[in-house]
Design a protein around this motif. Structure first.
Motif, mmCIF file in Angstrom:
data_model
loop_
_atom_site.group_PDB
_atom_site.id
_atom_site.type_symbol
_atom_site.label_atom_id
_atom_site.label_comp_id
_atom_site.label_asym_id
_atom_site.label_seq_id
_atom_site.Cartn_x
_atom_site.Cartn_y
_atom_site.Cartn_z
ATOM 1 N N PRO A 1 -36.310 121.941 21.216
ATOM 2 C CA PRO A 1 -36.536 122.923 20.153
ATOM 3 C C PRO A 1 -35.455 122.885 19.083
ATOM 4 O O PRO A 1 -35.734 123.087 17.898
ATOM 5 C CB PRO A 1 -36.525 124.264 20.915
ATOM 6 C CG PRO A 1 -36.918 123.911 22.316
ATOM 7 C CD PRO A 1 -36.332 122.555 22.559
ATOM 8 N N GLU A 2 -34.217 122.594 19.480
ATOM 9 C CA GLU A 2 -33.097 122.602 18.539
ATOM 10 C C GLU A 2 -33.198 121.454 17.539
ATOM 11 O O GLU A 2 -32.746 121.555 16.391
ATOM 12 C CB GLU A 2 -31.774 122.495 19.291
ATOM 13 C CG GLU A 2 -31.468 123.654 20.226
ATOM 14 C CD GLU A 2 -32.270 123.590 21.515
ATOM 15 O OE1 GLU A 2 -32.450 124.659 22.139
ATOM 16 O OE2 GLU A 2 -32.713 122.481 21.895
ATOM 17 N N GLU B 1 -35.840 120.180 16.123
ATOM 18 C CA GLU B 1 -36.867 120.420 15.098
ATOM 19 C C GLU B 1 -37.511 119.097 14.638
ATOM 20 O O GLU B 1 -37.585 118.793 13.453
ATOM 21 C CB GLU B 1 -36.280 121.170 13.899
ATOM 22 C CG GLU B 1 -35.785 122.563 14.258
ATOM 23 C CD GLU B 1 -35.394 123.370 13.030
ATOM 24 O OE1 GLU B 1 -35.143 122.764 11.966
ATOM 25 O OE2 GLU B 1 -35.367 124.610 13.123
ATOM 26 N N LYS B 2 -37.998 118.328 15.598
ATOM 27 C CA LYS B 2 -38.512 116.996 15.296
ATOM 28 C C LYS B 2 -39.945 117.020 14.768
ATOM 29 O O LYS B 2 -40.760 117.873 15.136
ATOM 30 C CB LYS B 2 -38.464 116.111 16.543
ATOM 31 C CG LYS B 2 -37.063 115.635 16.882
ATOM 32 C CD LYS B 2 -37.100 114.529 17.922
ATOM 33 C CE LYS B 2 -35.712 113.913 18.110
ATOM 34 N NZ LYS B 2 -35.751 112.762 19.048
ATOM 35 N N THR B 3 -40.224 116.027 13.910
ATOM 36 C CA THR B 3 -41.584 115.737 13.469
ATOM 37 C C THR B 3 -42.059 114.502 14.231
ATOM 38 O O THR B 3 -41.397 113.461 14.223
ATOM 39 C CB THR B 3 -41.636 115.463 11.958
ATOM 40 O OG1 THR B 3 -41.285 116.657 11.255
ATOM 41 C CG2 THR B 3 -43.027 115.013 11.535
ATOM 42 N N GLY C 1 -41.222 121.560 22.326
ATOM 43 C CA GLY C 1 -40.472 122.163 21.233
ATOM 44 C C GLY C 1 -40.503 121.428 19.915
ATOM 45 O O GLY C 1 -39.657 121.688 19.051
ATOM 46 N N ALA C 2 -41.481 120.508 19.713
ATOM 47 C CA ALA C 2 -41.579 119.826 18.424
ATOM 48 C C ALA C 2 -41.860 120.839 17.319
ATOM 49 O O ALA C 2 -42.606 121.808 17.505
ATOM 50 C CB ALA C 2 -42.679 118.765 18.466
ATOM 51 N N LYS C 3 -41.268 120.600 16.159
ATOM 52 C CA LYS C 3 -41.508 121.476 15.016
ATOM 53 C C LYS C 3 -42.843 121.169 14.364
ATOM 54 O O LYS C 3 -43.545 122.077 13.893
ATOM 55 C CB LYS C 3 -40.379 121.312 13.991
ATOM 56 C CG LYS C 3 -40.551 122.159 12.743
ATOM 57 C CD LYS C 3 -39.409 121.932 11.748
ATOM 58 C CE LYS C 3 -39.591 122.782 10.511
ATOM 59 N NZ LYS C 3 -38.491 122.553 9.517
ATOM 60 N N ARG C 4 -43.223 119.878 14.359
ATOM 61 C CA ARG C 4 -44.388 119.452 13.593
ATOM 62 C C ARG C 4 -44.988 118.212 14.243
ATOM 63 O O ARG C 4 -44.270 117.317 14.686
ATOM 64 C CB ARG C 4 -43.930 119.121 12.170
ATOM 65 C CG ARG C 4 -44.993 118.839 11.158
ATOM 66 C CD ARG C 4 -44.324 118.535 9.818
ATOM 67 N NE ARG C 4 -45.292 118.362 8.752
ATOM 68 C CZ ARG C 4 -45.005 117.876 7.554
ATOM 69 N NH1 ARG C 4 -43.752 117.498 7.285
ATOM 70 N NH2 ARG C 4 -45.940 117.756 6.621
ATOM 71 N N THR D 1 -43.435 113.985 4.516
ATOM 72 C CA THR D 1 -42.105 114.230 5.081
ATOM 73 C C THR D 1 -40.998 114.107 4.044
ATOM 74 O O THR D 1 -39.831 113.938 4.399
ATOM 75 C CB THR D 1 -41.833 113.272 6.257
ATOM 76 O OG1 THR D 1 -41.891 111.921 5.769
ATOM 77 C CG2 THR D 1 -42.845 113.460 7.372
ATOM 78 N N ASP E 1 -39.666 111.514 13.102
ATOM 79 C CA ASP E 1 -38.512 111.208 13.947
ATOM 80 C C ASP E 1 -38.891 110.325 15.127
ATOM 81 O O ASP E 1 -38.060 109.566 15.638
ATOM 82 C CB ASP E 1 -37.890 112.506 14.470
ATOM 83 C CG ASP E 1 -37.405 113.380 13.335
ATOM 84 O OD1 ASP E 1 -36.425 112.993 12.673
ATOM 85 O OD2 ASP E 1 -38.024 114.443 13.093
#
Length: 396
Positions: free
Chosen positions: A185-186, A188-190, A211-214, A251, A257
């Protein structure tokens, strides 16, 4: 008993075959209560996997009720309800002890043949050719489960078959693919996912669980893209867009990522003229087609990760190895170490974090429907995203 069998390239039939019997003290026999067609079964149907023989019983996504156990199997009892991993592992060799269950050194009786192709023997697999052991598969009324005191997980009665069946393969496969992307989560990976079939769908949801951001999902089948959007992903139809250019736009030039290639050996599609020419040439050969893999390698940001759960069996058309090397990408691959994930993913299902049955589109109580459903799944007809059989007539 009735079972779905491979006859020749392009021909699957439902046949009457002998019932399985206990061959080893650690075996178990299950009455199959639910089984499914996996996307990798289509590679068998299409003749991409060598060493298939006429009459081989298909299927490696299976669960059922234990009806007989070998005398040395003290873990299972008659009446237990179990999900069977598609990988057959001994639990005692060095690879199993390291957690590399799919690389088990002992369970493939044809390991010497496999070593001629891969350099070493790997784990036996259910219903997936003689190079992986020649084990009968689970698209049948009954199944013999070797090393049944090691692999299967006993499931609680409050969870119906549809919620837990995919622990046998596609849920752990998608989860492992996501885990290989080093998501937290920290961070914040796409993540970009090529292929929105069943494994791709599980990968999408697993990315978010981790915890992927996107997540950006790429496919061409409308119902699969819609399912990906329902899981929280942004979607791209590769027929309408230049994928690399669009990913850069989405992006702000940074790129994903990590990328997941969940298509495998029968990929189609191309952005450039040279790729289109290559697609036409390779489609007429026995070489596997790496178009999704090449797009994923190109699309991943420098220093990123390429996670590859998509199945390949042998020779591959040209791969963008230069881009992989020069961009400093990490490539992570392998058959799924299913046993590693069974208990943790069962707990996620039990807690209501995910219900893997969302992917099912077709259900039947008759294995006789199998040949037609294989064709529908392969040809992406009738909005077919996942097929589940209930061989003993207890569909829910």
């Amino acid at each position: 008993m009735k079972a779905l069998t491979w006859q020749k390239k392009g021909k699957i039939t439902c046949e009457s075959v002998p019932d399985p019997v206990i061959l080893d003290g650690h075996d178990a026999i299950i009455k199959v209560t639910a089984c499914a067609i996996c996307g990798s079964d289509l590679h068998l149907m299409d003749g991409f996997m060598p060493t298939m023989q006429c009459g081989d019983i298909l299927g490696h996504e299976t669960m059922g009720e234990v009806v007989e156990v070998g005398k040395e199997n003290t873990r299972l009892s008659v009446g237990d309800r179990i999900v069977v991993p598609f990988t057959i592992s001994c639990g005692a060799c060095r690879q199993c002890k390291w957690g590399n269950w799919s690389c088990c050194e002992r369970t493939n009786p044809n390991g010497h043949q496999q070593a001629e192709t891969f350099g070493y023997p790997l784990a036996g697999l259910f219903g997936y050719s003689h190079i992986t052991g020649g084990f009968a598969g689970g698209q049948a009324e009954y199944l013999r489960v070797p090393h049944a005191d090691i692999g299967p997980i006993i499931v609680p009665p409050e969870l119906d078959d549809e919620k837990v069946l995919f622990l046998s393969d596609i849920f752990p496969t998608g989860y492992q693919a996501a885990e290989y992307c080093d998501i937290t989560p920290e961070a914040e990976k796409t993540i970009a996912v090529w292929g929105c079939g069943p494994v791709g769908q599980m990968a999408i949801r697993s990315c978010f669980l981790l915890g992927a951001k996107r997540v950006i999902a790429i496919d061409e089948v409308p119902e699969r893209l819609a399912m990906a959007r329902a899981g929280g992903a942004e979607t791209l139809d590769f027929r309408d867009r230049n994928i690399q250019q669009t990913l850069m736009e989405m992006t702000q030039g940074l790129g994903p990522d990590a990328v997941i290639e969940a298509v495998g050996m029968e990929a189609h599609g191309a952005d450039t003229m040279m790729q289109k020419i290559g697609s036409a040439v390779l489609s007429a050969t026995t070489l596997e087609r790496p178009f999704a893999l090449n797009q994923a390698i190109l699309g991943c940001r420098p220093g990123g990760i390429v996670s590859m759960p998509g199945v390949y069996a042998g020779g591959l058309g040209p791969v963008m190895i230069g881009a992989l090397m020069n961009k400093g990408l990490t490539l992570r691959t392998g058959q799924t170490n299913v046993q590693k994930y069974l208990q943790p993913l069962l707990e996620r299902i039990r807690k209501g974090e995910i219900d893997p049955s969302f992917v099912i589109s077709h259900r039947t109580t008759s294995l006789e429907d199998g040949p037609d459903l294989y064709r529908k799944f392969r040809d992406k007809k009738d909005n077919c995203t996942k097929v589940v059989f209930y061989p003993h007539g207890n569909a829910i």
